[in-house]
Design an enzyme around this catalytic site. Structure first.
Site, PDB file in Angstrom:
ATOM      1  CG  HIS A 136     -37.759  18.717 -18.570  1.00  0.00           C
ATOM      2  ND1 HIS A 136     -37.335  18.105 -17.431  1.00  0.00           N
ATOM      3  CD2 HIS A 136     -37.493  17.845 -19.577  1.00  0.00           C
ATOM      4  CE1 HIS A 136     -36.830  16.916 -17.720  1.00  0.00           C
ATOM      5  NE2 HIS A 136     -36.917  16.744 -19.015  1.00  0.00           N
ATOM      6  NE  ARG A 141     -40.738  11.385 -26.944  1.00  0.00           N
ATOM      7  CZ  ARG A 141     -41.513  12.321 -27.491  1.00  0.00           C
ATOM      8  NH1 ARG A 141     -42.845  12.164 -27.471  1.00  0.00           N
ATOM      9  NH2 ARG A 141     -41.003  13.385 -28.057  1.00  0.00           N
ATOM     10  NE  ARG A 175     -37.280   6.537 -28.137  1.00  0.00           N
ATOM     11  CZ  ARG A 175     -37.292   7.796 -27.669  1.00  0.00           C
ATOM     12  NH1 ARG A 175     -36.545   8.710 -28.252  1.00  0.00           N
ATOM     13  NH2 ARG A 175     -38.060   8.134 -26.662  1.00  0.00           N
ATOM     14  CD  GLU A 214     -31.548   8.916 -29.832  1.00  0.00           C
ATOM     15  OE1 GLU A 214     -32.185   9.410 -28.893  1.00  0.00           O
ATOM     16  OE2 GLU A 214     -31.391   7.685 -29.985  1.00  0.00           O
ATOM     17  CG  ASN A 230     -35.070  17.041 -28.251  1.00  0.00           C
ATOM     18  OD1 ASN A 230     -35.076  17.920 -29.108  1.00  0.00           O
ATOM     19  ND2 ASN A 230     -36.173  16.606 -27.694  1.00  0.00           N
ATOM     20  CG  ASP A 231     -30.668  12.330 -26.254  1.00  0.00           C
ATOM     21  OD1 ASP A 231     -30.311  12.988 -25.268  1.00  0.00           O
ATOM     22  OD2 ASP A 231     -31.445  11.362 -26.178  1.00  0.00           O
ATOM     23  NE  ARG A 279     -33.757  17.535 -23.070  1.00  0.00           N
ATOM     24  CZ  ARG A 279     -34.162  16.529 -23.815  1.00  0.00           C
ATOM     25  NH1 ARG A 279     -33.709  16.410 -25.030  1.00  0.00           N
ATOM     26  NH2 ARG A 279     -35.014  15.652 -23.347  1.00  0.00           N
ATOM     27  CB  CYS A 299     -38.444  12.130 -34.335  1.00  0.00           C
ATOM     28  SG  CYS A 299     -36.984  11.336 -33.653  1.00  0.00           S
TER      29      CYS A 299
END
Length: 959
Positions: free
Chosen positions: A576, A683, A719, A812, A835-836, A846, A883
């Site tokens: 984060h 998002r 999404r 993902e 990320n995922d 993460r 993305c």
């Protein structure tokens, strides 16, 4: 390593017997400051335990483990006895190499000395030498041994050509430090030399630091049935043993069966072990490895066998040496914990190998302990093992993980949690409950103020969760229970927080672990109010923020006009803190280690967010260099901003779309202003999180319409609702799960309430009208899940008939990448959420406190999944976007372009720079960088390889 000089040598010594020779050696070590006088007794005791005669007239006296306390520093003294000294084992010694070593450093010394023992005439030369330099020339000269081991193997790669295999092998050697980038470039232009069915060799002597042989094999044969390429880094004659070994194996046809083998089995084949070889493995447990005494007993055991026995170190070279040669066994340099592999041929081979294994298991004359037993370091007080790490040295560069690009030099401000001093007990429970309730209310007011002033929906959403935690009756009830038992408000509250957080941390789930961190953050806020302890405030002048980690509360209080850079001890590139730093445009490095927290507040710190480097208290020249780079970077950024509306085309005309990631439709105007060619990820969950209940059709149409209006005809990729896991909705309760990240989230959760999904899809189609809309489903694992969502979409689209709509999926989960070919036949596009995808591929949260630094999306496994997705998509005429955070990584952008990614969706602040970088690229260079990255074994190797290669590719004239 031993670095002998003439000052280490004593010529023309005389001794009547071996005891007197040892006394002279001990005195020489004491005189040199390597040992205390008591060490001489250790030399004598060691000799009584077993002779230290090595061969070629050399003995290597050294102390016992009990005498190591007498060692001041590791060192060596060489004493020459031209007339010879009769040693107690019957040999004649002309040279004593006396060693003072505190642990097992003498193994390196032994290994180096063995290079001198096999030379013809070495004994006579050492005995009659008239000059210390002559002795140094014999003992100190060590040729760099050629490298061939498990590290130089790149096996079962998903490549498509022999050239890729050659580049993979060459890049591996570069990653190991054996060669420089020029070697890789030279290999790329060299023809392959056929070695036989399925195998070839490529070689170069350019830019070789260490001679080495790498092997790259493919999952499936490439052109001409080739499945393996050996890559030889040649240097003088040092690589000759590698070629000779390869020639021997080829002559026996041993390497023909290398296809599809594991690293272990490959090394066994390269060691010459075949179906007629009897082998056995055993862990070496001797505290100081194969030093002289255990090596001697090992050799004696080998000589007692009726067949020759060979031995190699599993973790080292596949070259097996004779176990009956003391010099060669010492030359292995085997250490505790390594695995010895014994091999033999013949009728009694099995018995011979069994005898060798038994000898090692019995300790080779020494008492040994299993590896899982912890031995307390000698003379190290327990308190020292818990000491804080030392502060980094001034002016010395530190390595960390690049998290957000940019450079900064400013005084540091170390953010430390306040220390609380409060009584454990209190006399009046009613009074304490009143104090607690008042502090809870004040904390909620503080959070409300932070939410109003924060920069970004993500931070605001997390702070909203903090407010919910303050209102949690379970926490308050737990605190009241302690208060009624006589605890103070502070003690009762913190006991409730600590108990709840510890219980969640014990579940080893990322969502719960993050909630545990949030709980402690909330808990400290209330404690500050109860104890009348102000939260730490940063200085009102520019500074670099240094912290263990940075949470949403900390970010919400940041004044971005003053904070020049962010440095954290923990975290990874997708933590984060890193994501928030990129969103705010602040240079950042993370995972710098606990030592960074020991830096003195106020000293200057130079931060390189591109390379992941820190320099505490930099000297004036370093500061000037950074300032020049900052000025140059500002110029480049200004130029990029001026050209932000230009398309992102490579130098040879290849177009890549650059879009914006948005968490709020209100930010679409800013994204367009910064040069976004559309929205690559909206998002939509932010709308749901901003409402106390499911937003109705009218509300959603208005929200989405705001983004469409701002985009003015540019495409919007939305999404569908992606909640669950780390993004719960308070009004959509989900049953407790052991691992929410592998449970009801994304499309799975949406399909469980089809009316919610239907309302959202209807709102998107109606808001779009005739404007370009791209809808994607999150967390799709295979085509069946896509079809389930598509059935809802098709029914609505047949009714609404929006003219410019595409339906795709987010990649993902590794399964969706591996099955991209079946998905590509039915979807309109793919968008890769790195990320995922990274955390599911590497099985690393993460946000994990100790592992997050390893969760790097540039890992070659993630890049391979991206490659598979792109290839499948393009084969069906579909486009692919990225993305995730990887799309903003300066090292990754050229790789993604080289892999054929059609669109990059990044944080709005990074759009001008990403477009500018693409305009500086050429596609041939981008494809070469992608091949290099795919060939690396780890994320760290990818970054190391790309650091210089990307800079070279961006230079003008590289087409």
């Amino acid at each position: 390593m031993l670095a002998l000089t003439r000052d280490d040598v004593r010529l023309k010594c005389k001794a009547d017997d071996w005891q007197q020779a040892l006394a002279l050696a001990g005195a020489a070590l004491v005189e040199a400051g390597f040992a205390r006088p008591g060490y001489a007794g250790g030399l004598l005791e060691r000799e009584r335990q077993g002779s230290t005669w090595l061969g070629s007239g050399i003995a290597i006296p050294h102390g016992t483990p009990a005498s190591r306390g007498e060692v001041v520093a590791t060192g060596v003294r060489v004493l020459q006895f031209p007339d010879g000294v009769a040693w107690h084992d019957g040999h004649v010694v002309h040279l004593l190499v006396a060693i003072a070593a505190q642990s097992d450093e003498h193994l390196d010394i032994l290994r180096q000395l063995t290079h001198a023992l096999g030379r013809d005439g070495a004994e006579a030369m050492l005995a009659r030498a008239e000059d210390a330099d002559a002795i140094v020339a014999v003992l100190g000269h060590v040729e760099t041994p050629p490298k061939l081991d498990a590290d130089t193997l790149c096996l079962n790669l998903p490549v498509r050509s022999a050239a890729e295999l050659a580049l993979a092998a060459a890049a591996r050697l570069q990653g190991l430090g054996c060669v420089q980038p020029a070697f890789v470039a030279a290999v790329a232009s060299q023809p392959l030399i056929p070695l036989g069915p399925g195998l070839a060799l490529v070689r170069s002597a350019q830019a070789v630091d260490v001679p080495a042989l790498a092997l790259a094999t493919s999952q499936a044969p490439v052109e001409g049935g080739l499945f393996g390429v050996f890559c030889l880094a040649a240097r003088g004659e040092a690589h000759r043993p590698l070629l000779e070994r390869l020639e021997q194996l080829l002559a026996r046809g041993a390497v023909a069966g290398l296809k599809g083998l594991s690293a272990d089995t490959t090394l066994a084949v390269l060691a010459g072990e075949d179906g007629e070889t009897h082998t056995g493995r055993v862990r070496l447990l001797n505290a100081h490895g194969l030093h002289a005494r255990p090596a001697k007993l090992l050799v004696q055991t080998a000589r007692a066998q009726s067949v020759p026995v060979r031995v190699r170190v599993l973790e080292g070279s596949p070259e097996a040496i004779s176990a009956a040669s003391l010099t060669k066994v010492l030359g292995l340099g085997a250490r505790r914990g390594q695995t010895l592999v014994f091999s033999a041929h013949g009728e009694t081979a099995e018995a011979a190998v069994a005898a060798m294994l038994a000898a090692v298991q019995d300790g080779l004359g020494e008492s040994v302990q299993p590896l899982n037993e912890v031995v307390q370091p000698r003379e190290v007080p327990a308190a020292q093992t818990e000491a804080l790490p030392a502060a980094p040295e001034p002016g010395v560069a530190m390595a960390a993980i690049p998290a957000s690009p940019g450079l900064a030099v400013a005084p540091i401000y170390v953010l430390r949690h306040p220390r609380f001093d409060y009584p454990e007990k209190a006399a009046s429970p009613d009074h304490e409950i009143g104090r607690l309730d008042q502090s809870l209310a004040q904390a909620a007011q503080q959070l409300d103020v932070l939410i109003q002033g924060t920069q970004g929906a993500k931070v605001a959403n997390i702070l909203s969760v903090h407010i919910e935690m303050l209102a949690d009756p379970g926490l308050r009830d737990a605190a009241l229970e302690s208060i009624h038992e006589g605890a103070s408000a502070e003690a009762g509250w913190w006991h409730a927080i600590d108990t709840a957080a510890s219980a969640q941390e014990a579940l080893a789930d990322r969502l719960l672990a993050e909630r545990a961190t949030d709980l402690r953050d909330v808990g400290r806020r209330v404690l500050c109010l109860l104890c009348d302890t102000p939260l730490p405030e940063p200085p009102d002048t520019p500074y670099v923020l240094v912290a263990e980690d940075v949470g949403p509360s900390d970010v919400a209080r940041l004044d971005t006009s003053r904070v020049r850079a962010l440095v954290t001890a923990k975290g990874g590139a997708t933590a984060h803190s890193a994501i928030l730093a990129r969103a705010l445009g602040i240079p950042a490095v993370v995972g710098a280690g606990e030592a960074v927290l020991q830096l003195t507040a106020g000293i200057e710190l130079a931060v390189d967010g591109d390379a992941g480097r820190l320099i505490p208290a930099p000297d004036p020249e370093t500061v000037r260099r950074f300032e020049r780079r900052i000025e140059e970077q500002a110029r480049i950024e200004q130029e990029a901003y001026q050209n932000r509306h230009e398309p992102a085309c490579t130098r040879d005309g290849h177009r890549v779309e650059v879009a914006a990631n948005l968490g709020n439709t209100a930010h679409a105007v800013d994204a367009v202003e910064r040069g976004a060619e559309g929205v690559g990820l909206l998002r939509t969950e932010f709308i749901f999180m901003a409402h106390p209940d499911f937003p109705d059709l009218k509300t959603q149409i208005a929200e989405y319409g705001e983004a469409f209006d701002a985009l003015a005809g540019r495409p919007l990729v939305a999404r569908t609702l992606d909640v669950g896991g780390d993004k719960p909705l308070p009004y959509w309760p989900v049953a407790a799960e052991d691992n929410p990240f592998l449970g009801m989230r994304g499309i799975r959760l949406a399909l469980s309430r089809p009316e919610v999904l239907e309302t959202q899809l209807r709102a998107l189609l109606m808001a779009a009208g005739s404007r370009p809309l791209r809808i994607m489903f999150p967390m799709i694992k295979d085509v069946e899940e896509f079809r389930a969502g598509k059935r809802v979409f098709d029914r609505l689209q047949a009714e609404i008939r929006a003219p410019d709509v595409q339906l795709g999926v987010m990649v993902e989960i590794p399964s969706s990448a591996l099955l991209a070919a079946s998905l590509a036949a039915e979807v309109d596009f793919f968008s890769i959420g790195t990320n995922d995808l990274t955390q599911y591929t590497l099985a690393i949260d993460r946000g994990h406190a100790s592992l997050s630094a390893q969760s790097d999306a540039i890992h070659p496994a993630v890049l391979q999944l991206i490659r598979l997705t792109v290839e499948a998509a393009h084969a069906h005429g579909r486009w692919v976007g990225v993305c995730g955070e990887l799309g903003s990584d300066p090292l990754a952008v050229p790789v993604l372009v080289g892999l054929g990614v059609d669109e990059l969706s990044v944080t709005a602040r990074r759009i001008p720079q990403v477009k500018a970088m693409i305009r500086r690229l050429g596609m041939p260079q981008a494809r070469e960088l992608a091949s290099l990255a795919l060939a690396q074994p780890t994320a760290a190797a990818v970054r190391q390889t790309l650091e210089t290669a990307v800079a070279a590719a961006l230079e003008p004239g590289q087409d």
